[in-house]
Motif scaffolding. Structure first.
Motif, PDB file in Angstrom:
ATOM      1  N   LEU A  46       0.847  -1.192   0.000  1.00 49.35           N
ATOM      2  CA  LEU A  46       0.000   0.000   0.000  1.00 49.35           C
ATOM      3  C   LEU A  46       0.877   1.235   0.000  1.00 49.35           C
ATOM      4  CD1 LEU A  46      -2.794  -0.777   2.618  1.00 49.35           C
ATOM      5  CD2 LEU A  46      -2.843  -0.999   0.129  1.00 49.35           C
ATOM      6  N   LEU A  47       0.562   2.185  -0.854  1.00 50.94           N
ATOM      7  CA  LEU A  47       1.343   3.414  -0.899  1.00 50.94           C
ATOM      8  C   LEU A  47       0.394   4.601  -0.925  1.00 50.94           C
ATOM      9  CD1 LEU A  47       4.120   4.731  -1.114  1.00 50.94           C
ATOM     10  CD2 LEU A  47       4.048   4.387  -3.583  1.00 50.94           C
ATOM     11  N   ASP A  48       0.369   5.351   0.162  1.00 51.72           N
ATOM     12  CA  ASP A  48      -0.469   6.547   0.232  1.00 51.72           C
ATOM     13  C   ASP A  48       0.345   7.724  -0.279  1.00 51.72           C
ATOM     14  OD1 ASP A  48      -1.834   8.889   0.928  1.00 51.72           O
ATOM     15  OD2 ASP A  48      -2.800   7.912   2.636  1.00 51.72           O
ATOM     16  N   THR A  49      -0.094   8.298  -1.411  1.00 50.65           N
ATOM     17  CA  THR A  49       0.702   9.349  -2.056  1.00 50.65           C
ATOM     18  C   THR A  49       0.220  10.758  -1.701  1.00 50.65           C
ATOM     19  OG1 THR A  49      -0.686   9.410  -4.046  1.00 50.65           O
ATOM     20  CG2 THR A  49       1.127   7.828  -4.042  1.00 50.65           C
ATOM     21  N   SER A  50      -0.713  10.869  -0.728  1.00 47.91           N
ATOM     22  CA  SER A  50      -1.264  12.200  -0.398  1.00 47.91           C
ATOM     23  C   SER A  50      -0.166  13.228  -0.167  1.00 47.91           C
ATOM     24  CB  SER A  50      -2.147  12.140   0.849  1.00 47.91           C
ATOM     25  OG  SER A  50      -3.134  11.168   0.705  1.00 47.91           O
ATOM     26  N   ALA A  51       0.896  12.818   0.550  1.00 49.84           N
ATOM     27  CA  ALA A  51       1.945  13.772   0.902  1.00 49.84           C
ATOM     28  C   ALA A  51       3.252  13.489   0.153  1.00 49.84           C
ATOM     29  CB  ALA A  51       2.185  13.744   2.406  1.00 49.84           C
ATOM     30  N   LEU A  52       3.175  12.724  -0.942  1.00 49.42           N
ATOM     31  CA  LEU A  52       4.402  12.388  -1.682  1.00 49.42           C
ATOM     32  C   LEU A  52       4.403  13.061  -3.060  1.00 49.42           C
ATOM     33  CD1 LEU A  52       4.745   8.491  -1.257  1.00 49.42           C
ATOM     34  CD2 LEU A  52       5.754  10.291   0.163  1.00 49.42           C
ATOM     35  N   THR A  53       5.594  13.369  -3.554  1.00 47.95           N
ATOM     36  CA  THR A  53       5.700  13.799  -4.948  1.00 47.95           C
ATOM     37  C   THR A  53       5.708  12.522  -5.797  1.00 47.95           C
ATOM     38  OG1 THR A  53       8.098  13.654  -4.971  1.00 47.95           O
ATOM     39  CG2 THR A  53       7.140  15.782  -4.316  1.00 47.95           C
ATOM     40  N   ALA A  54       5.502  12.701  -7.101  1.00 43.00           N
ATOM     41  CA  ALA A  54       5.537  11.541  -7.993  1.00 43.00           C
ATOM     42  C   ALA A  54       6.904  10.863  -7.901  1.00 43.00           C
ATOM     43  CB  ALA A  54       5.245  11.981  -9.425  1.00 43.00           C
ATOM     44  N   GLU A  55       7.978  11.674  -7.839  1.00 45.81           N
ATOM     45  CA  GLU A  55       9.329  11.111  -7.760  1.00 45.81           C
ATOM     46  C   GLU A  55       9.509  10.236  -6.527  1.00 45.81           C
ATOM     47  OE1 GLU A  55      11.456  10.786  -9.934  1.00 45.81           O
ATOM     48  OE2 GLU A  55      10.556  12.177 -11.371  1.00 45.81           O
ATOM     49  N   GLN A  56       8.984  10.706  -5.393  1.00 43.11           N
ATOM     50  CA  GLN A  56       9.110   9.924  -4.151  1.00 43.11           C
ATOM     51  C   GLN A  56       8.363   8.600  -4.273  1.00 43.11           C
ATOM     52  OE1 GLN A  56       7.645  13.126  -1.640  1.00 43.11           O
ATOM     53  NE2 GLN A  56       9.640  13.306  -0.622  1.00 43.11           N
ATOM     54  N   ALA A  57       7.182   8.637  -4.905  1.00 48.36           N
ATOM     55  CA  ALA A  57       6.412   7.410  -5.083  1.00 48.36           C
ATOM     56  C   ALA A  57       7.173   6.445  -5.999  1.00 48.36           C
ATOM     57  CB  ALA A  57       5.037   7.734  -5.663  1.00 48.36           C
ATOM     58  N   VAL A  58       7.775   6.989  -7.062  1.00 46.95           N
ATOM     59  CA  VAL A  58       8.543   6.159  -7.999  1.00 46.95           C
ATOM     60  C   VAL A  58       9.711   5.482  -7.275  1.00 46.95           C
ATOM     61  CG1 VAL A  58      10.079   6.252 -10.021  1.00 46.95           C
ATOM     62  CG2 VAL A  58       7.903   7.495 -10.050  1.00 46.95           C
ATOM     63  N   GLU A  59      10.437   6.260  -6.458  1.00 46.19           N
ATOM     64  CA  GLU A  59      11.585   5.696  -5.720  1.00 46.19           C
ATOM     65  C   GLU A  59      11.144   4.565  -4.803  1.00 46.19           C
ATOM     66  OE1 GLU A  59      14.687   6.093  -6.321  1.00 46.19           O
ATOM     67  OE2 GLU A  59      14.295   7.692  -7.777  1.00 46.19           O
ATOM     68  N   GLN A  60      10.004   4.766  -4.142  1.00 42.69           N
ATOM     69  CA  GLN A  60       9.507   3.722  -3.235  1.00 42.69           C
ATOM     70  C   GLN A  60       9.210   2.433  -4.007  1.00 42.69           C
ATOM     71  OE1 GLN A  60       9.130   1.722  -0.575  1.00 42.69           O
ATOM     72  NE2 GLN A  60       8.545   3.560   0.544  1.00 42.69           N
ATOM     73  N   ILE A  61       8.561   2.569  -5.158  1.00 44.14           N
ATOM     74  CA  ILE A  61       8.190   1.382  -5.946  1.00 44.14           C
ATOM     75  C   ILE A  61       9.441   0.685  -6.490  1.00 44.14           C
ATOM     76  CG2 ILE A  61       6.989   0.613  -8.045  1.00 44.14           C
ATOM     77  CD1 ILE A  61       4.911   2.851  -7.429  1.00 44.14           C
ATOM     78  N   LEU A  62      10.406   1.477  -6.975  1.00 42.68           N
ATOM     79  CA  LEU A  62      11.657   0.874  -7.467  1.00 42.68           C
ATOM     80  C   LEU A  62      12.381   0.167  -6.331  1.00 42.68           C
ATOM     81  CD1 LEU A  62      12.912   3.695  -9.884  1.00 42.68           C
ATOM     82  CD2 LEU A  62      11.993   1.446 -10.524  1.00 42.68           C
ATOM     83  N   GLY A  63      12.293   0.739  -5.139  1.00 44.62           N
ATOM     84  CA  GLY A  63      12.898   0.108  -3.966  1.00 44.62           C
ATOM     85  C   GLY A  63      12.259  -1.245  -3.679  1.00 44.62           C
ATOM     86  N   TRP A  64      10.941  -1.318  -3.737  1.00 39.04           N
ATOM     87  CA  TRP A  64      10.247  -2.598  -3.520  1.00 39.04           C
ATOM     88  C   TRP A  64      10.599  -3.599  -4.618  1.00 39.04           C
ATOM     89  CZ3 TRP A  64       5.159   0.447  -2.488  1.00 39.04           C
ATOM     90  CH2 TRP A  64       5.063   0.751  -1.122  1.00 39.04           C
ATOM     91  N   TYR A  65      10.698  -3.104  -5.849  1.00 39.80           N
ATOM     92  CA  TYR A  65      10.990  -3.996  -6.974  1.00 39.80           C
ATOM     93  C   TYR A  65      12.375  -4.630  -6.808  1.00 39.80           C
ATOM     94  CZ  TYR A  65      11.610  -5.721 -11.724  1.00 39.80           C
ATOM     95  OH  TYR A  65      11.834  -6.526 -12.809  1.00 39.80           O
ATOM     96  N   ALA A  66      13.299  -3.846  -6.232  1.00 46.93           N
ATOM     97  CA  ALA A  66      14.678  -4.327  -6.083  1.00 46.93           C
ATOM     98  C   ALA A  66      14.807  -5.345  -4.945  1.00 46.93           C
ATOM     99  CB  ALA A  66      15.613  -3.140  -5.833  1.00 46.93           C
ATOM    100  N   LEU A  67      13.785  -5.447  -4.106  1.00 45.75           N
ATOM    101  CA  LEU A  67      13.874  -6.347  -2.926  1.00 45.75           C
ATOM    102  C   LEU A  67      14.027  -7.811  -3.336  1.00 45.75           C
ATOM    103  CD1 LEU A  67      11.224  -4.986  -0.385  1.00 45.75           C
ATOM    104  CD2 LEU A  67      13.726  -4.796  -0.275  1.00 45.75           C
TER     105      LEU A  67
END
Ligand code: C5P
Length: 215
Positions: free
Chosen positions: A194-215
């Motif tokens: 789950l990723l709540d983007t209310s307080a995130l920029t698009a870039e921050q959301a992208v970094e989080q997803i890439l981080g999960w993908y790399a796990l």
């Protein structure tokens, strides 16, 4: 196995922007599944197809002559990238998306986007129905207020006048329809991050997803 990253979430949660950027960063293909429902809606509106005739609508969906090219969307060679974003087209898309025959008609078309080296697919049922074997499933959320604010800014930037109250009502209505329909209702599938983007920029959301993908 060619990997799929499924990104689902409600209207204006930022899915499109985020999913496209993730695809770019990984050099993957990108599927905007909402565009297929919007193309079906636009095509049905233009043909005057009765919006309660699910079999006629499914036929429109199964015969969609569309292609995607460098960020542009074509319906029979006409660039409809702007036309499918109109509010009424989105509303009709959300209504016909509740019809099972329409969803089934678009199933194979969506699978066709799964090509090497990988796919980022965004929509409502990417992780639950279309790509249940996705290696990464993300459910993006954002408060109605944050989403209405983003939509407002997008419209104003395009020189289109907008009203926050109308946008908020429209989003809530569409959420209710997507969540409560019997065919493929919108919900986070088991195993999704789950990723709540209310307080995130698009870039921050992208970094989080890439981080999960790399796990
Ligand atoms: O994401 P977008 O707003 O472009 O999608 C338009 C409509 O299509 C949504 O309101 C939703 O009802 C429907 N949709 C769907 N399943 C998808 C993608 C979109 O039901 N995978």
């Amino acid at each position: 196995q060619t990997p799929v990253i499924a990104i689902d979430g409600p209207t204006a949660s930022g899915k499109g922007t985020v999913a496209q950027k993730v695809a770019q960063r990984l050099g993957f293909h990108y599927l905007d599944s909402g565009a297929l429902y919007r193309l079906t809606a636009l095509s049905a509106l233009r043909r005057n197809t009765a919006l309660d005739d699910e079999h006629a609508l499914a036929k429109v969906a199964s015969r969609l002559n569309c292609h995607f090219d460098s960020g542009h969307i074509f319906l029979s060679e006409e660039d409809v990238s702007e036309a499918i974003r109109a509010e009424n087209v989105g509303n009709v898309a959300s209504k016909i998306a509740a019809l099972m025959p329409v969803r089934q008609a678009l199933y194979g078309l969506q699978l066709g986007f799964h090509r090497a080296p990988g796919l980022v697919a965004d929509g409502r049922d990417m992780g639950s129905v279309i790509f249940p074997h996705a290696v990464l499933k993300v459910f993006l959320t954002a408060s109605v207020a944050a989403r209405a604010q983003r939509r407002y800014k997008q419209l104003i930037d395009k020189g289109i006048s907008a009203n926050m109250q109308d946008l908020t009502n429209d989003l809530s209505e569409r959420d209710a329809r997507d969540t409560h329909r019997s065919s493929a209702p919108l919900k986070a599938v088991e195993g999704a991050y789950l990723l709540d983007t209310s307080a995130l920029t698009a870039e921050q959301a992208v970094e989080q997803i890439l981080g999960w993908y790399a796990l």
